[in-house]
Motif scaffolding. Structure first.
Motif, PDB file in Angstrom:
ATOM      1  N   LYS A   1       0.826  -1.205   0.000  1.00 25.54           N
ATOM      2  CA  LYS A   1       0.000   0.000   0.000  1.00 25.54           C
ATOM      3  C   LYS A   1       0.866   1.262   0.000  1.00 25.54           C
ATOM      4  CE  LYS A   1      -4.004  -2.079   2.261  1.00 25.54           C
ATOM      5  NZ  LYS A   1      -4.932  -1.993   3.423  1.00 25.54           N
ATOM      6  N   ASN A   2       2.002   1.207   0.673  1.00 32.10           N
ATOM      7  CA  ASN A   2       2.865   2.382   0.739  1.00 32.10           C
ATOM      8  C   ASN A   2       3.477   2.720  -0.615  1.00 32.10           C
ATOM      9  OD1 ASN A   2       2.352   2.516   3.490  1.00 32.10           O
ATOM     10  ND2 ASN A   2       4.145   1.287   4.037  1.00 32.10           N
ATOM     11  N   ASP A   3       3.615   1.694  -1.487  1.00 26.01           N
ATOM     12  CA  ASP A   3       4.207   1.905  -2.805  1.00 26.01           C
ATOM     13  C   ASP A   3       3.155   2.161  -3.873  1.00 26.01           C
ATOM     14  OD1 ASP A   3       6.629   1.478  -1.601  1.00 26.01           O
ATOM     15  OD2 ASP A   3       6.681  -0.666  -2.098  1.00 26.01           O
ATOM     16  N   ALA A   4       1.888   2.142  -3.503  1.00 29.18           N
ATOM     17  CA  ALA A   4       0.813   2.299  -4.481  1.00 29.18           C
ATOM     18  C   ALA A   4       0.799   3.710  -5.047  1.00 29.18           C
ATOM     19  CB  ALA A   4      -0.532   1.981  -3.838  1.00 29.18           C
ATOM     20  N   LYS A   5       0.667   3.785  -6.370  1.00 31.86           N
ATOM     21  CA  LYS A   5       0.566   5.059  -7.065  1.00 31.86           C
ATOM     22  C   LYS A   5      -0.807   5.141  -7.724  1.00 31.86           C
ATOM     23  CE  LYS A   5       4.931   6.056  -6.229  1.00 31.86           C
ATOM     24  NZ  LYS A   5       5.314   7.134  -5.268  1.00 31.86           N
ATOM     25  N   TYR A   6      -1.184   6.355  -8.079  1.00 37.64           N
ATOM     26  CA  TYR A   6      -2.452   6.535  -8.781  1.00 37.64           C
ATOM     27  C   TYR A   6      -2.437   5.728 -10.082  1.00 37.64           C
ATOM     28  CZ  TYR A   6      -3.572  10.443  -5.664  1.00 37.64           C
ATOM     29  OH  TYR A   6      -3.854  11.210  -4.563  1.00 37.64           O
ATOM     30  N   LYS A   7      -3.478   4.938 -10.277  1.00 37.89           N
ATOM     31  CA  LYS A   7      -3.576   4.146 -11.491  1.00 37.89           C
ATOM     32  C   LYS A   7      -4.119   5.006 -12.623  1.00 37.89           C
ATOM     33  CE  LYS A   7      -6.172   1.117  -9.412  1.00 37.89           C
ATOM     34  NZ  LYS A   7      -6.016   1.563  -8.005  1.00 37.89           N
ATOM     35  N   LYS A   8      -3.951   4.501 -13.831  1.00 42.07           N
ATOM     36  CA  LYS A   8      -4.355   5.254 -15.018  1.00 42.07           C
ATOM     37  C   LYS A   8      -5.850   5.557 -15.007  1.00 42.07           C
ATOM     38  CE  LYS A   8      -4.418   4.943 -20.074  1.00 42.07           C
ATOM     39  NZ  LYS A   8      -4.035   4.124 -21.254  1.00 42.07           N
ATOM     40  N   GLN A   9      -6.666   4.594 -14.535  1.00 45.10           N
ATOM     41  CA  GLN A   9      -8.112   4.801 -14.548  1.00 45.10           C
ATOM     42  C   GLN A   9      -8.568   5.862 -13.552  1.00 45.10           C
ATOM     43  OE1 GLN A   9      -6.542   1.900 -14.178  1.00 45.10           O
ATOM     44  NE2 GLN A   9      -7.451   0.612 -12.576  1.00 45.10           N
ATOM     45  N   GLU A  10      -7.668   6.286 -12.666  1.00 41.47           N
ATOM     46  CA  GLU A  10      -8.006   7.361 -11.734  1.00 41.47           C
ATOM     47  C   GLU A  10      -7.813   8.733 -12.359  1.00 41.47           C
ATOM     48  OE1 GLU A  10      -6.876   6.661  -7.492  1.00 41.47           O
ATOM     49  OE2 GLU A  10      -5.698   5.026  -8.363  1.00 41.47           O
ATOM     50  N   PHE A  11      -7.266   8.756 -13.571  1.00 42.53           N
ATOM     51  CA  PHE A  11      -7.135  10.007 -14.325  1.00 42.53           C
ATOM     52  C   PHE A  11      -8.316  10.119 -15.279  1.00 42.53           C
ATOM     53  CE2 PHE A  11      -3.021   9.314 -12.672  1.00 42.53           C
ATOM     54  CZ  PHE A  11      -2.334  10.508 -12.686  1.00 42.53           C
ATOM     55  N   ARG A  12      -8.986  11.243 -15.263  1.00 40.33           N
ATOM     56  CA  ARG A  12     -10.188  11.458 -16.076  1.00 40.33           C
ATOM     57  C   ARG A  12      -9.808  12.052 -17.430  1.00 40.33           C
ATOM     58  NH1 ARG A  12     -12.140  14.788 -13.069  1.00 40.33           N
ATOM     59  NH2 ARG A  12     -12.096  16.763 -14.242  1.00 40.33           N
ATOM     60  N   TYR A  13     -10.258  11.389 -18.486  1.00 44.33           N
ATOM     61  CA  TYR A  13      -9.956  11.899 -19.825  1.00 44.33           C
ATOM     62  C   TYR A  13     -11.070  12.822 -20.292  1.00 44.33           C
ATOM     63  CZ  TYR A  13      -8.967  12.128 -24.825  1.00 44.33           C
ATOM     64  OH  TYR A  13      -8.702  12.565 -26.093  1.00 44.33           O
ATOM     65  N   GLU A  14     -10.693  14.024 -20.695  1.00 45.94           N
ATOM     66  CA  GLU A  14     -11.636  15.014 -21.214  1.00 45.94           C
ATOM     67  C   GLU A  14     -11.494  15.064 -22.726  1.00 45.94           C
ATOM     68  OE1 GLU A  14     -13.892  16.517 -19.612  1.00 45.94           O
ATOM     69  OE2 GLU A  14     -13.314  16.219 -17.512  1.00 45.94           O
ATOM     70  N   GLU A  15     -12.494  14.516 -23.412  1.00 49.18           N
ATOM     71  CA  GLU A  15     -12.405  14.415 -24.873  1.00 49.18           C
ATOM     72  C   GLU A  15     -12.392  15.779 -25.543  1.00 49.18           C
ATOM     73  OE1 GLU A  15     -14.648  12.050 -28.543  1.00 49.18           O
ATOM     74  OE2 GLU A  15     -15.443  11.978 -26.495  1.00 49.18           O
ATOM     75  N   THR A  16     -13.188  16.711 -25.034  1.00 47.14           N
ATOM     76  CA  THR A  16     -13.250  18.039 -25.661  1.00 47.14           C
ATOM     77  C   THR A  16     -11.928  18.790 -25.539  1.00 47.14           C
ATOM     78  OG1 THR A  16     -14.144  18.933 -23.583  1.00 47.14           O
ATOM     79  CG2 THR A  16     -15.732  18.252 -25.283  1.00 47.14           C
ATOM     80  N   LEU A  17     -11.190  18.547 -24.451  1.00 48.72           N
ATOM     81  CA  LEU A  17      -9.900  19.214 -24.244  1.00 48.72           C
ATOM     82  C   LEU A  17      -8.729  18.383 -24.752  1.00 48.72           C
ATOM     83  CD1 LEU A  17     -10.483  20.448 -20.564  1.00 48.72           C
ATOM     84  CD2 LEU A  17     -10.746  21.778 -22.671  1.00 48.72           C
TER      85      LEU A  17
END
Length: 222
Positions: free
Chosen positions: A39-55
């Protein structure tokens, strides 16, 4: 097949593509983080980043934007993807939970990510989650019988054709056991109905006898 219910192990681009090609409704939860990861080495996973299609940008958990900074062309060995980065990670208070890179967090976006994101949105819906929960009652008991009763912990044949025949025999045995169980429960239910009907007939006959005796006494008194 109209709806395909599978576990997290099937959250894969090939399965999603197959469901789209076959025009099937795919319900599949995405796999969680690796269980052996601390748990201490856990980083934010890709799915935790929100993709904004318009931007055409990713938004990180700290609400910072990651914009396209590079691209890799598709080849015979690798898939093509766009690299997103450029966020002010050095001054971010959540950097330790996100990345240890000096250049900041980078995200790779593949062509298949759009279908993955669509499936995630579907699985976030309560109705989809309720429908997917039915899978445990339909599939897991079958796996339990195959492993615990029929001893299918591993295949004992080599080669795809031999494995298919072995699995086919196991499924044949399972289906026969279900048929026998269904016939047995049908027999028990029929037997229960017969005994229930006999009990009711005895009760009704007893009531009729008591009523007749009561009427006869009334006549004698009169």
């Amino acid at each position: 097949v109209q709806t395909l219910l599978v576990d997290a192990g099937y959250f894969h681009d090939d399965i999603i593509e197959l469901a789209i090609r076959k025009d099937m409704n795919l319900l599949c939860q995405e796999t969680s983080a690796c269980p052996d990861k601390k748990k201490n080495d856990a980083k934010y996973k890709k799915q935790e980043f929100r993709y904004e299609e318009t931007l055409n940008a990713y938004v990180c958990p700290a609400e910072k934007r990651l914009i396209p900074v590079g691209q890799v062309q598709e080849s015979q060995k690798t898939k093509g993807y766009v690299i997103y980065g450029g966020a002010p990670c050095e001054t971010c208070s959540q950097k330790e939970s996100c990345t240890s890179s000096k250049s900041g967090r980078r995200i790779k976006r593949y062509a298949q990510d759009e279908a993955r994101e669509a499936l995630r949105k579907v699985m976030n819906h309560p109705k989809a989650q309720k429908e997917h929960s039915k899978r445990k009652a339909m599939v897991e008991p079958v796996f339990s019988v195959l492993r615990q009763i029929q001893g299918l912990n591993r295949f004992r044949r080599r080669g795809l054709a031999a494995v298919k025949r072995e699995f086919g025999l196991h499924m044949l045995a399972y289906n026969l056991s279900r048929i026998i169980a269904s016939l047995f429960f049908a027999f028990l239910y029929e037997l229960y109905c017969i005994l229930e009907q006999k009990t009711r007939n005895k009760v009704n006959k007893g009531k009729a006898t008591c009523l007749t005796q009561f009427n006869f006494r009334q006549i004698q008194i009169c």
